[in-house]
Motif scaffolding. Structure first.
Motif, PDB file in Angstrom:
ATOM      1  N   ASP A 154       0.873  -1.174   0.000  1.00 29.96           N
ATOM      2  CA  ASP A 154       0.000   0.000   0.000  1.00 29.96           C
ATOM      3  C   ASP A 154       0.908   1.221   0.000  1.00 29.96           C
ATOM      4  OD1 ASP A 154      -1.623   2.164   0.491  1.00 29.96           O
ATOM      5  OD2 ASP A 154      -2.767   1.231   2.104  1.00 29.96           O
ATOM      6  N   PRO A 155       1.263   1.729  -1.163  1.00 32.78           N
ATOM      7  CA  PRO A 155       2.292   2.765  -1.239  1.00 32.78           C
ATOM      8  C   PRO A 155       1.849   4.146  -0.807  1.00 32.78           C
ATOM      9  CG  PRO A 155       1.386   2.330  -3.413  1.00 32.78           C
ATOM     10  CD  PRO A 155       0.789   1.320  -2.494  1.00 32.78           C
ATOM     11  N   ALA A 253       8.320   7.258  -2.889  1.00 33.54           N
ATOM     12  CA  ALA A 253       7.326   8.141  -2.279  1.00 33.54           C
ATOM     13  C   ALA A 253       6.923   9.298  -3.176  1.00 33.54           C
ATOM     14  CB  ALA A 253       7.876   8.686  -0.959  1.00 33.54           C
ATOM     15  N   ASP A 254       7.563   9.427  -4.335  1.00 30.52           N
ATOM     16  CA  ASP A 254       7.255  10.517  -5.260  1.00 30.52           C
ATOM     17  C   ASP A 254       6.089  10.103  -6.146  1.00 30.52           C
ATOM     18  OD1 ASP A 254       7.153  12.440  -7.266  1.00 30.52           O
ATOM     19  OD2 ASP A 254       9.325  12.720  -7.301  1.00 30.52           O
ATOM     20  N   ILE A 255       4.917  10.637  -5.852  1.00 29.88           N
ATOM     21  CA  ILE A 255       3.707  10.201  -6.528  1.00 29.88           C
ATOM     22  C   ILE A 255       3.750  10.492  -8.026  1.00 29.88           C
ATOM     23  CG2 ILE A 255       2.430  12.344  -6.147  1.00 29.88           C
ATOM     24  CD1 ILE A 255       0.978   8.822  -5.821  1.00 29.88           C
ATOM     25  N   GLN A 256       4.455  11.539  -8.426  1.00 30.26           N
ATOM     26  CA  GLN A 256       4.538  11.862  -9.851  1.00 30.26           C
ATOM     27  C   GLN A 256       5.309  10.792 -10.619  1.00 30.26           C
ATOM     28  OE1 GLN A 256       2.854  14.233 -11.270  1.00 30.26           O
ATOM     29  NE2 GLN A 256       2.121  15.212  -9.393  1.00 30.26           N
ATOM     30  N   LYS A 257       6.306  10.203  -9.973  1.00 28.24           N
ATOM     31  CA  LYS A 257       7.082   9.146 -10.626  1.00 28.24           C
ATOM     32  C   LYS A 257       6.314   7.829 -10.669  1.00 28.24           C
ATOM     33  CE  LYS A 257      11.590  11.109  -9.429  1.00 28.24           C
ATOM     34  NZ  LYS A 257      12.860  10.938  -8.667  1.00 28.24           N
ATOM     35  N   ALA A 258       5.240   7.758  -9.869  1.00 32.02           N
ATOM     36  CA  ALA A 258       4.469   6.508  -9.785  1.00 32.02           C
ATOM     37  C   ALA A 258       3.312   6.458 -10.765  1.00 32.02           C
ATOM     38  CB  ALA A 258       3.938   6.333  -8.358  1.00 32.02           C
ATOM     39  N   ASN A 259       2.964   7.573 -11.350  1.00 36.85           N
ATOM     40  CA  ASN A 259       1.762   7.660 -12.177  1.00 36.85           C
ATOM     41  C   ASN A 259       2.056   7.215 -13.608  1.00 36.85           C
ATOM     42  OD1 ASN A 259      -0.835   8.231 -13.005  1.00 36.85           O
ATOM     43  ND2 ASN A 259      -0.493  10.436 -13.199  1.00 36.85           N
ATOM     44  N   GLN A 533       2.634  15.539  -0.443  1.00 38.26           N
ATOM     45  CA  GLN A 533       1.975  14.563  -1.306  1.00 38.26           C
ATOM     46  C   GLN A 533       0.486  14.847  -1.427  1.00 38.26           C
ATOM     47  OE1 GLN A 533       2.682  10.448  -0.446  1.00 38.26           O
ATOM     48  NE2 GLN A 533       4.880  10.597  -0.739  1.00 38.26           N
ATOM     49  N   GLY A 534      -0.181  14.996  -0.277  1.00 40.12           N
ATOM     50  CA  GLY A 534      -1.621  15.219  -0.289  1.00 40.12           C
ATOM     51  C   GLY A 534      -2.026  16.458  -1.060  1.00 40.12           C
ATOM     52  N   SER A 535      -1.161  17.463  -1.061  1.00 46.79           N
ATOM     53  CA  SER A 535      -1.477  18.717  -1.752  1.00 46.79           C
ATOM     54  C   SER A 535      -1.491  18.560  -3.264  1.00 46.79           C
ATOM     55  CB  SER A 535      -0.458  19.797  -1.365  1.00 46.79           C
ATOM     56  OG  SER A 535       0.854  19.420  -1.750  1.00 46.79           O
ATOM     57  N   GLN A 536      -1.074  17.400  -3.756  1.00 48.77           N
ATOM     58  CA  GLN A 536      -1.098  17.156  -5.197  1.00 48.77           C
ATOM     59  C   GLN A 536      -2.437  16.586  -5.667  1.00 48.77           C
ATOM     60  OE1 GLN A 536       2.736  15.506  -6.820  1.00 48.77           O
ATOM     61  NE2 GLN A 536       3.223  15.240  -4.654  1.00 48.77           N
ATOM     62  N   PHE A 537      -3.353  16.324  -4.719  1.00 56.80           N
ATOM     63  CA  PHE A 537      -4.666  15.776  -5.045  1.00 56.80           C
ATOM     64  C   PHE A 537      -5.730  16.851  -4.834  1.00 56.80           C
ATOM     65  CE2 PHE A 537      -1.995  12.233  -3.925  1.00 56.80           C
ATOM     66  CZ  PHE A 537      -2.354  11.228  -4.804  1.00 56.80           C
ATOM     67  N   ASP A 538      -6.703  16.909  -5.731  1.00 60.28           N
ATOM     68  CA  ASP A 538      -7.742  17.935  -5.600  1.00 60.28           C
ATOM     69  C   ASP A 538      -8.886  17.449  -4.717  1.00 60.28           C
ATOM     70  OD1 ASP A 538      -9.332  16.241  -7.139  1.00 60.28           O
ATOM     71  OD2 ASP A 538      -9.368  17.541  -8.904  1.00 60.28           O
ATOM     72  N   ALA A 539      -9.957  18.225  -4.668  1.00 58.53           N
ATOM     73  CA  ALA A 539     -11.080  17.920  -3.785  1.00 58.53           C
ATOM     74  C   ALA A 539     -11.747  16.597  -4.121  1.00 58.53           C
ATOM     75  CB  ALA A 539     -12.108  19.055  -3.851  1.00 58.53           C
ATOM     76  N   ASN A 540     -11.595  16.133  -5.351  1.00 56.52           N
ATOM     77  CA  ASN A 540     -12.194  14.864  -5.775  1.00 56.52           C
ATOM     78  C   ASN A 540     -11.227  13.698  -5.701  1.00 56.52           C
ATOM     79  OD1 ASN A 540     -14.747  16.067  -6.527  1.00 56.52           O
ATOM     80  ND2 ASN A 540     -13.684  16.946  -8.299  1.00 56.52           N
ATOM     81  N   GLY A 541     -10.003  13.939  -5.192  1.00 53.04           N
ATOM     82  CA  GLY A 541      -9.014  12.877  -5.088  1.00 53.04           C
ATOM     83  C   GLY A 541      -8.204  12.675  -6.351  1.00 53.04           C
TER      84      GLY A 541
END
Length: 686
Positions: A154-155, A253-259, A533-541
């Protein structure tokens, strides 16, 4: 998450059955208010030099880590009480007429029957070993590897990147379209906690490498496998090759590299070497048009190794992995060796926990919601839930006001931040929908089979969510888990029943102290929606940049200062905290504590400050926060966590108070003290 245990979901937790949960919790333990622990303080320490020791020094001097634990603190004391009460619910459950409750008892009873385990020898793992031995070509190898895939990582929610299987699967809402669930593929295949344990030439890692090779030899010899030394050498070298292509923990942990959404039809070209058609069919993923590849470099590199390394070496590797993975439920010699390496060598634990403790942890892990139902019915009263919900509401309001008052943020970004705060789901105590275990087969005489079927059941349950609408209220923790969680793609929070008790939450204590302890937890989890990390997600996730360029630049600059602050901490000689690795948690600590402080002051509006037992209200707020991070840890585990854990050591989390102006006023902290930061140097992220 307060203590998102990658930390060693780290191996040693799964291996030993230890609940290394470093945030506290349990049921309502006492009808008498506990409040802050004055006896556990050390007032000879200047709070401006070492606030952690000022708040906890007396306890630190008087407390020894129990012989069967790698760490001990407020968290562990409460977790132990949770486990004792959970044990009372589990023991004897096998006599129940309720099928689900009976499964709980049967699982535990099977785990506890050591004599039966001893008599069976390696028979329970024989079918898996025969399947591995029968692998005749690389296509058959791909089928076996695919059949072994499990939902054991669960990353994002739990920052758990570890699996000893070649790959791991996580099923969660799509980063780019969070209305439906998709599979994520992660790197795996290592026995040691991290790639750097194999690649480092530092003295401690070199010694660990030698001990791990010895462990492989010992396991093979216990299984009467010929040429153990030569095979162990080849197995280790294969794992080292796998480690070489792994992404670092920081990159993970870098979400941009994971997408990285890969069409399944493109895997053969993007990651040649593994027969992906056979792999996906065996894994039950053939119908998926797309899989998000979290670690593209590792997936490509591991696939190449499948092709270019000898088939016999892969079979040797899988044989060892199968036996080692099962060793806790094999005869005593295997379980003892497993503890010797993963417990003592890796974590520094002198003594294995009593079997009943391991049995309770494993049962609770396998049938989490079923045990959770029993737990909340017995130990989580409705009034506790109502009080926590009220605190959450107050702290959410306080966080919103902090957004409104930011002088550096533009109205456009503020509006997006407030929208996100407005869609936040908050789960308190237990999930709104319980899992159904009717399809899980549990036998009173098959402990290893029970564990394997439970893992497969979890995997199949995860796959069943694919392509379906997302349940925003889905929980990722069980009620008896001593922790708390932010779920970025769902924009939700989980506060399990177990954490909502002393010393984090005492319904009979003064509210100011609850705001300092559980309030800090609540604020922390809310703030995770707005960390790096969380700040990279909008109100809808959705993974989407909702910042203006100038606001994002300011935010990143503040985050950089906080990372540098933590880089300076040196918990072990020559080993520093990784400020970038721990940044998400550190931002959440600073912002969460600030919001909790504002909420407490709002709740006390119009009330005169009280001097109680020699402390002002503000002082008690900050002391309660620092005492919630009370803990000690063995250096062996500390060394592993510094390299792999997204959380800073507890003492530095307590000292994060140095970024709040109110702390300086409360304790009259003057320039020259070790923790003193000039006002312009204090990090104010939110």
């Amino acid at each position: 998450m307060m203590k998102k245990t990658n930390r060693a979901k780290l191996l040693m937790i799964a291996v030993l059955g230890l609940t290394l949960l470093l945030v506290n919790g349990n049921v309502l333990l006492s009808s008498k208010a506990q409040g802050i622990d004055r006896a556990g303080m050390d007032k000879s320490v200047d709070p401006g030099d070492d606030f952690f020791s000022y708040a906890n020094g007396g306890w630190l001097k008087a407390t020894e880590i129990p012989a069967d634990r790698p760490a001990y603190g407020a968290f562990d004391m409460i977790a132990e009480k949770v486990r004792t009460r959970t044990a009372d619910l589990i023991k004897g459950a096998g006599n129940s007429t309720d099928p689900e409750v009976k499964k709980i008892g049967d699982y535990y009873d099977a785990y506890m029957d050591e004599d039966a385990i001893e008599k069976k020898g390696l028979t329970p793992v024989k079918a898996e070993l025969d399947e591995i031995n029968a692998i005749a070509d690389k296509t058959a190898l791909a089928r076996v590897l695919g059949s072994q895939l499990r939902a054991d990582v669960d990353p994002l929610n739990n920052t758990n990147f570890y699996t000893d299987r070649l790959f791991g699967i996580w099923v969660s809402p799509d980063l780019n379209n969070p209305t439906h669930n998709v599979p994520y593929l992660l790197q795996g295949g290592l026995g040691l906690p991290d790639r750097d344990n194999y690649l480092s030439t530092e003295k401690n890692d070199v010694e660990l490498q030698a001990k791990y090779r010895e462990h492989i030899v010992t396991i093979l010899k216990l299984a009467n496998i010929a040429d153990a030394e030569a095979k162990a050498a080849r197995i280790y070298e294969l794992e080292k090759m796998i480690a070489t292509v792994h992404a670092t923990r920081t990159d993970s942990a870098d979400i941009q590299k994971a997408n990285n959404p890969w069409p399944t039809k493109d895997f053969a070209n993007k990651a040649p070497g593994l027969d992906w058609t056979a792999f996906f069919k065996a894994a039950g993923l053939s119908a998926q048009a797309m899989i998000v590849v979290w670690h593209p470099g590792a997936v490509t590199g591991i696939s190449a190794l499948v092709a270019n390394q000898p088939l016999d070496v892969w079979k040797e590797y899988l044989t060892f992995r199968a036996i080692d993975r099962a060793s806790g439920l094999l005869p005593r010699a295997f379980a003892t060796e497993r503890f010797s390496f993963y417990g003592t060598t890796l974590s520094g634990i002198p003594q294995q926990p009593e079997r009943w403790k391991r049995g309770v942890n494993n049962t609770s892990g396998a049938l989490g919601d079923a045990v959770g139902k029993l737990y909340v019915k017995q130990y989580f009263p409705p009034d506790a839930k109502a009080k926590i919900q009220a605190m959450v509401k107050n702290i959410v309001v306080a966080f919103g006001k902090r957004i409104d008052n930011l002088t550096w943020m533009t109205p456009a970004t503020k509006a997006k931040a407030k929208a996100k705060l407005g869609t936040l789901y908050v789960g308190v105590g237990y999930p709104e929908h319980w899992r159904d275990y009717s399809g899980l087969k549990i036998l009173r005489d098959d402990p290893l089979g029970n564990a394997q079927r439970s893992n497969l059941f979890d995997y199949q349950w995860s796959l069943s969510k694919l392509g379906k609408p997302v349940d925003k209220t889905e929980w990722w923790l069980t009620p008896q888990t001593v922790n708390a969680l932010n779920i970025p793609i769902q924009n939700g929070l989980n506060f399990p029943a177990a954490i909502l008790n002393p010393p984090f939450f005492d319904p009979n204590a003064d509210p100011v102290e609850n705001y300092g302890s559980i309030g800090g937890v609540i604020g922390h989890e809310i703030s995770h929606s707005f960390d790096d990390q969380g700040s990279q997600f909008d109100a809808n996730g959705r993974l989407l940049n909702w910042w203006t360029p100038q606001d994002l630049e300011h935010f990143r600059a503040a985050a950089g200062r906080l990372a540098a602050q933590f880089d300076a901490y040196e918990p072990l000689p020559g080993l520093h905290v990784n400020g970038k690795l721990t940044l998400s948690e550190n931002i959440a600590d600073v912002a969460g504590l600030s919001a909790a402080y504002d909420a407490y002051r709002s709740a006390y509006a119009g009330k005169a400050s009280v001097n109680k037992n020699g402390f002002t209200d503000d002082q008690r707020f900050f002391i309660a926060f620092a005492q919630s991070w009370r803990g000690k840890m063995r250096p062996e585990l500390q060394r592993v966590l510094l390299a792999t854990d997204g959380h800073a050591p507890d003492q530095y989390r307590a000292d994060t108070v140095r970024n709040l102006d109110a702390w300086y006023t409360a304790f009259n902290i003057q320039p020259g003290r070790k923790l003193y930061l000039a006002p312009e140097a204090r990090v104010r992220v939110w």
